[in-house]
Motif scaffolding. Structure first.
Motif, PDB file in Angstrom:
ATOM      1  N   LYS A 186      45.252  41.666  38.317  1.00  0.00           N
ATOM      2  CA  LYS A 186      44.777  42.383  39.646  1.00  0.00           C
ATOM      3  C   LYS A 186      45.664  43.685  39.557  1.00  0.00           C
TER       4      LYS A 186
ATOM      5  N   ALA B 268      41.272  52.624  44.110  1.00  0.00           N
ATOM      6  CA  ALA B 268      40.464  51.531  43.924  1.00  0.00           C
ATOM      7  C   ALA B 268      41.442  50.148  43.779  1.00  0.00           C
TER       8      ALA B 268
ATOM      9  N   TYR C 157      41.130  46.609  41.693  1.00  0.00           N
ATOM     10  CA  TYR C 157      40.375  45.805  40.799  1.00  0.00           C
ATOM     11  C   TYR C 157      40.963  44.518  40.776  1.00  0.00           C
TER      12      TYR C 157
ATOM     13  N   ASP D 222      39.713  42.090  38.569  1.00  0.00           N
ATOM     14  CA  ASP D 222      39.870  41.722  37.192  1.00  0.00           C
ATOM     15  C   ASP D 222      39.847  42.755  36.075  1.00  0.00           C
ATOM     16  N   ILE D 223      41.173  43.261  35.485  1.00  0.00           N
ATOM     17  CA  ILE D 223      40.956  44.000  34.350  1.00  0.00           C
ATOM     18  C   ILE D 223      41.507  43.434  33.068  1.00  0.00           C
TER      19      ILE D 223
ATOM     20  N   THR E 115      38.581  43.889  30.214  1.00  0.00           N
ATOM     21  CA  THR E 115      37.567  44.651  30.592  1.00  0.00           C
ATOM     22  C   THR E 115      38.237  46.175  30.706  1.00  0.00           C
ATOM     23  N   ARG E 116      37.479  47.067  31.246  1.00  0.00           N
ATOM     24  CA  ARG E 116      37.907  48.540  31.413  1.00  0.00           C
ATOM     25  C   ARG E 116      37.563  48.834  33.031  1.00  0.00           C
ATOM     26  N   LYS E 117      38.463  49.380  33.551  1.00  0.00           N
ATOM     27  CA  LYS E 117      38.213  50.045  34.894  1.00  0.00           C
ATOM     28  C   LYS E 117      38.728  51.516  35.029  1.00  0.00           C
ATOM     29  N   GLU E 118      37.961  51.985  35.967  1.00  0.00           N
ATOM     30  CA  GLU E 118      38.180  53.487  35.934  1.00  0.00           C
ATOM     31  C   GLU E 118      39.515  54.003  36.732  1.00  0.00           C
TER      32      GLU E 118
ATOM     33  N   TRP F 176      40.368  55.281  31.870  1.00  0.00           N
ATOM     34  CA  TRP F 176      40.288  54.070  31.672  1.00  0.00           C
ATOM     35  C   TRP F 176      41.595  53.096  31.636  1.00  0.00           C
TER      36      TRP F 176
ATOM     37  N   GLY G  24      42.870  48.613  31.115  1.00  0.00           N
ATOM     38  CA  GLY G  24      42.524  47.386  30.646  1.00  0.00           C
ATOM     39  C   GLY G  24      43.579  46.542  30.439  1.00  0.00           C
TER      40      GLY G  24
END
Length: 221
Positions: free
Chosen positions: A93, A109, A111, A113-114, A117-120, A125, A127
């Protein structure tokens, strides 16, 4: 789920392997990170670099110019869930802030769960592909002390990286848009591109507005 299973398999192989006298723990860790990063890059997203972050600390993607905001990515938590001694699930997290002039932060933001996966982050990105520093358990959740996070930098950094290849000898080859190349050791690749790790605290003011303060060694949050 397949990608998470593959990633967890790395943990099983690493942590169940017998001691190797000729290799230090750092050698084993770096080799495992390299393999995990190569798979993550192939399965999930392009990679401009990676950085290891302790829980509670932030890594900073610095803006290309003084008027560009920096992105502070704080590692809030990293856990490994076990069942019958086997790691079944990993969760990482983070909270991302846009920070202006090193002091004024806007919540960007959070997140939950990274992991794999990929997050902005802006138009880039992030991850997580590897965690470290957790206790092996028969069952239940173990807290990890550190996560390794890959990133594809926002275009404001203007790095213009076309491709990253991890060579067999462990060297990282970077191909730029102008077809020039750069070779880095795996250690040099960590944190590439105006990346720093700091211990900072965020004091909430109102709405999405926070004030950032860098903590010195021994300071309390």
């Amino acid at each position: 789920m397949r990608k998470k299973t593959i990633a967890v398999l790395f943990l099983v192989i690493i942590l169940s392997a017998p001691g190797v006298g000729a290799l230090s723990l750092k050698d084993l860790l770096k080799g495992s990170i390299s393999a995990a990063l190569e798979l993550f890059k192939r399965e999930v997203m392009p990679v401009d670099g990676y950085v290891g972050v302790d829980v509670g600390k932030s890594f900073i993607i610095e803006g290309a110019h003084w008027w560009n905001p920096d992105y502070y990515v704080r590692l809030d938590n990293a856990t490994v869930e076990f069942s019958w001694w086997i790691p079944r699930h990993v969760d990482v997290k983070v909270t991302v802030y846009k920070v202006y002039f090193d002091i004024i932060a806007l919540h960007y933001a959070t997140y939950n769960d990274i992991w794999w996966t990929r997050k902005e982050v802006g138009d880039g990105w992030i991850g997580a592909f590897f965690v470290w520093g957790f206790d092996w358990k028969r069952s239940g959740v173990s807290q990890a002390k550190k996560a390794y996070i890959a990133y594809n930098l926002p275009s404001a950094q203007d790095l213009a990286i076309k491709n990253v290849t991890i060579l067999e000898n462990g060297t990282v080859k970077m191909l730029f848009e102008d077809n020039s190349t750069k070779l880095l050791s795996f250690e040099e690749f960590e944190g590439f591109g105006n990346i720093t790790v700091k211990n900072v605290t965020f004091k909430h003011i109102i709405g999405p507005l926070y004030i950032v303060r860098e903590l010195e060694e021994g300071d309390e949050e």
